[in-house]
Scaffold this motif. Structure first.
Motif, PDB file in Angstrom:
ATOM      1  N   THR A 209       6.110   2.653  -6.317  1.00 52.75           N
ATOM      2  CA  THR A 209       5.672   1.894  -5.139  1.00 52.75           C
ATOM      3  C   THR A 209       5.412   2.719  -3.865  1.00 52.75           C
ATOM      4  O   THR A 209       5.563   2.090  -2.780  1.00 52.75           O
ATOM      5  CB  THR A 209       6.194   0.534  -5.027  1.00 52.75           C
ATOM      6  OG1 THR A 209       7.540   0.844  -4.341  1.00 52.75           O
ATOM      7  CG2 THR A 209       6.280  -0.240  -6.068  1.00 52.75           C
ATOM      8  N   GLY A 210       4.956   3.893  -3.751  1.00 53.52           N
ATOM      9  CA  GLY A 210       4.876   4.711  -2.657  1.00 53.52           C
ATOM     10  C   GLY A 210       3.682   4.424  -1.939  1.00 53.52           C
ATOM     11  O   GLY A 210       2.759   3.911  -2.466  1.00 53.52           O
ATOM     12  N   ILE A 211       3.363   4.945  -0.690  1.00 50.56           N
ATOM     13  CA  ILE A 211       1.991   4.668   0.073  1.00 50.56           C
ATOM     14  C   ILE A 211       1.538   6.300   0.243  1.00 50.56           C
ATOM     15  O   ILE A 211       2.141   7.298   0.262  1.00 50.56           O
ATOM     16  CB  ILE A 211       2.174   4.580   1.435  1.00 50.56           C
ATOM     17  CG1 ILE A 211       2.712   2.832   1.504  1.00 50.56           C
ATOM     18  CG2 ILE A 211       0.692   4.668   2.276  1.00 50.56           C
ATOM     19  CD1 ILE A 211       2.973   2.483   3.158  1.00 50.56           C
ATOM     20  N   PHE A 212       0.213   6.416  -0.666  1.00 50.95           N
ATOM     21  CA  PHE A 212      -0.154   7.813  -0.832  1.00 50.95           C
ATOM     22  C   PHE A 212      -1.447   8.140   0.168  1.00 50.95           C
ATOM     23  O   PHE A 212      -1.833   9.164   0.336  1.00 50.95           O
ATOM     24  CB  PHE A 212      -0.430   7.977  -2.202  1.00 50.95           C
ATOM     25  CG  PHE A 212       0.518   7.314  -3.431  1.00 50.95           C
ATOM     26  CD1 PHE A 212       1.772   8.206  -3.308  1.00 50.95           C
ATOM     27  CD2 PHE A 212       0.389   6.379  -4.043  1.00 50.95           C
ATOM     28  CE1 PHE A 212       2.602   7.692  -4.123  1.00 50.95           C
ATOM     29  CE2 PHE A 212       1.182   6.009  -4.740  1.00 50.95           C
ATOM     30  CZ  PHE A 212       2.577   6.742  -4.902  1.00 50.95           C
ATOM     31  N   ASP A 213      -1.986   7.015   1.006  1.00 47.48           N
ATOM     32  CA  ASP A 213      -3.206   6.925   1.586  1.00 47.48           C
ATOM     33  C   ASP A 213      -2.938   5.844   2.463  1.00 47.48           C
ATOM     34  O   ASP A 213      -3.228   4.766   2.420  1.00 47.48           O
ATOM     35  CB  ASP A 213      -4.438   6.786   0.742  1.00 47.48           C
ATOM     36  CG  ASP A 213      -5.507   6.709   1.390  1.00 47.48           C
ATOM     37  OD1 ASP A 213      -5.395   6.913   2.558  1.00 47.48           O
ATOM     38  OD2 ASP A 213      -6.663   6.237   0.703  1.00 47.48           O
ATOM     39  N   TYR A 214      -2.392   6.375   3.797  1.00 46.18           N
ATOM     40  CA  TYR A 214      -1.957   5.247   4.854  1.00 46.18           C
ATOM     41  C   TYR A 214      -3.530   4.559   5.024  1.00 46.18           C
ATOM     42  O   TYR A 214      -3.403   3.014   5.195  1.00 46.18           O
ATOM     43  CB  TYR A 214      -1.524   6.085   5.980  1.00 46.18           C
ATOM     44  CG  TYR A 214      -0.125   6.138   5.778  1.00 46.18           C
ATOM     45  CD1 TYR A 214       0.955   4.941   5.977  1.00 46.18           C
ATOM     46  CD2 TYR A 214       0.422   7.375   5.619  1.00 46.18           C
ATOM     47  CE1 TYR A 214       2.105   5.155   5.833  1.00 46.18           C
ATOM     48  CE2 TYR A 214       1.859   7.385   5.040  1.00 46.18           C
ATOM     49  CZ  TYR A 214       2.837   6.432   5.473  1.00 46.18           C
ATOM     50  OH  TYR A 214       4.010   6.513   4.943  1.00 46.18           O
ATOM     51  N   PRO A 215      -4.752   5.115   5.557  1.00 43.18           N
ATOM     52  CA  PRO A 215      -5.597   4.419   5.672  1.00 43.18           C
ATOM     53  C   PRO A 215      -6.100   3.292   4.635  1.00 43.18           C
ATOM     54  O   PRO A 215      -6.526   2.203   4.896  1.00 43.18           O
ATOM     55  CB  PRO A 215      -6.939   5.404   6.076  1.00 43.18           C
ATOM     56  CG  PRO A 215      -6.074   6.674   6.532  1.00 43.18           C
ATOM     57  CD  PRO A 215      -4.780   6.596   5.458  1.00 43.18           C
ATOM     58  N   GLY A 216      -6.008   3.881   3.459  1.00 43.90           N
ATOM     59  CA  GLY A 216      -6.318   2.988   2.456  1.00 43.90           C
ATOM     60  C   GLY A 216      -5.566   2.000   2.177  1.00 43.90           C
ATOM     61  O   GLY A 216      -5.774   0.560   2.006  1.00 43.90           O
ATOM     62  N   ALA A 217      -4.246   2.121   2.215  1.00 44.62           N
ATOM     63  CA  ALA A 217      -2.999   1.273   1.964  1.00 44.62           C
ATOM     64  C   ALA A 217      -3.194   0.020   2.909  1.00 44.62           C
ATOM     65  O   ALA A 217      -3.055  -1.187   2.679  1.00 44.62           O
ATOM     66  CB  ALA A 217      -1.798   1.811   1.921  1.00 44.62           C
ATOM     67  N   THR A 218      -3.282   0.355   4.255  1.00 45.93           N
ATOM     68  CA  THR A 218      -3.378  -0.605   5.148  1.00 45.93           C
ATOM     69  C   THR A 218      -4.690  -1.492   5.413  1.00 45.93           C
ATOM     70  O   THR A 218      -4.631  -2.507   5.742  1.00 45.93           O
ATOM     71  CB  THR A 218      -3.356   0.155   6.813  1.00 45.93           C
ATOM     72  OG1 THR A 218      -4.150   1.126   6.764  1.00 45.93           O
ATOM     73  CG2 THR A 218      -1.768   0.763   6.816  1.00 45.93           C
ATOM     74  N   ALA A 219      -5.837  -0.952   4.646  1.00 46.59           N
ATOM     75  CA  ALA A 219      -6.893  -1.585   4.610  1.00 46.59           C
ATOM     76  C   ALA A 219      -6.832  -2.790   3.427  1.00 46.59           C
ATOM     77  O   ALA A 219      -7.222  -3.746   3.696  1.00 46.59           O
ATOM     78  CB  ALA A 219      -8.210  -0.761   4.318  1.00 46.59           C
TER      79      ALA A 219
END
Length: 191
Positions: A90-100
């Motif tokens: 469950t990592g975040i690999f794309d901060y802009p995409g994940a927060t969207a």
């Protein structure tokens, strides 16, 4: 198997990015520098991490220029691949995409990265493992809870697709019913 557990600065007490990533790269450099002392096989180094730890493992596997994150580190990193396998929960690999996809992550990302995306897009990109993917990464095993409402499963699916598109060996395992934390507390999905 030998295991090294890495400590890193984190919020709210730590500095956030880039200090967290610097800690990770410096710890890996220590492992390589002390491999002979502990009898470690440096041709078989793998990383595994959950949540921010998963993001950090992906950074260790994907970043092409670790010098960006080696400030103040007493040990150098070797040339060549740093990891030979990467396992993320469950990592975040794309901060802009994940927060969207998950507005609840936005406040965390802003605090961790030190600015809103529109104020510092280069930092948001640099902190995102997806930015660094170029096909030179080691094999990835991405494990994600099918019921994770913190970081939605679609985020891991997109990262897996991006890795595959770059020619990286990747396996995505979506665990039905597992949420963001249960994914590491439960072993029933191994059966």
């Amino acid at each position: 198997y030998a295991v090294a557990t890495i400590n890193f600065r984190d919020l709210p007490d730590g500095t956030g990015y880039p200090g967290t990533v610097q800690d990770d790269f410096c710890a890996l450099a220590w492992v390589y520098a002390n491999a002979e002392t502990y009898g470690l096989d440096t041709t078989r180094v793998a990383g595994i991490g959950h949540s921010l730890g998963g993001t950090l493992v992906a950074m260790l596997a994907a970043v092409d220029d670790p010098a960006l994150f080696m400030e103040g580190c007493p040990s150098p990193l070797p040339a060549g691949p740093l990891l030979h396998a990467a396992v993320t929960f469950t990592g975040i690999f794309d901060y802009p995409g994940a927060t969207a996809e998950s507005p609840g992550l936005r406040s965390y990302a802003v605090e961790y990265l030190g600015a809103e995306q529109d104020q510092s897009p280069e930092v948001w990109a640099q902190a995102s493992p997806v930015t660094w993917v170029n096909g030179q990464e080691p094999p990835f095993l991405l494990i994600h809870g099918g019921s994770d409402d913190n970081i939605p499963p679609e985020h891991a699916r997109r990262f897996a697709t991006g890795l595959e598109g770059a020619g990286v060996e990747v396996q995505l395992v979506l665990v039905p019913g597992a949420d963001h934390n249960r994914i590491v507390r439960s072993v029933e999905w191994y059966a």
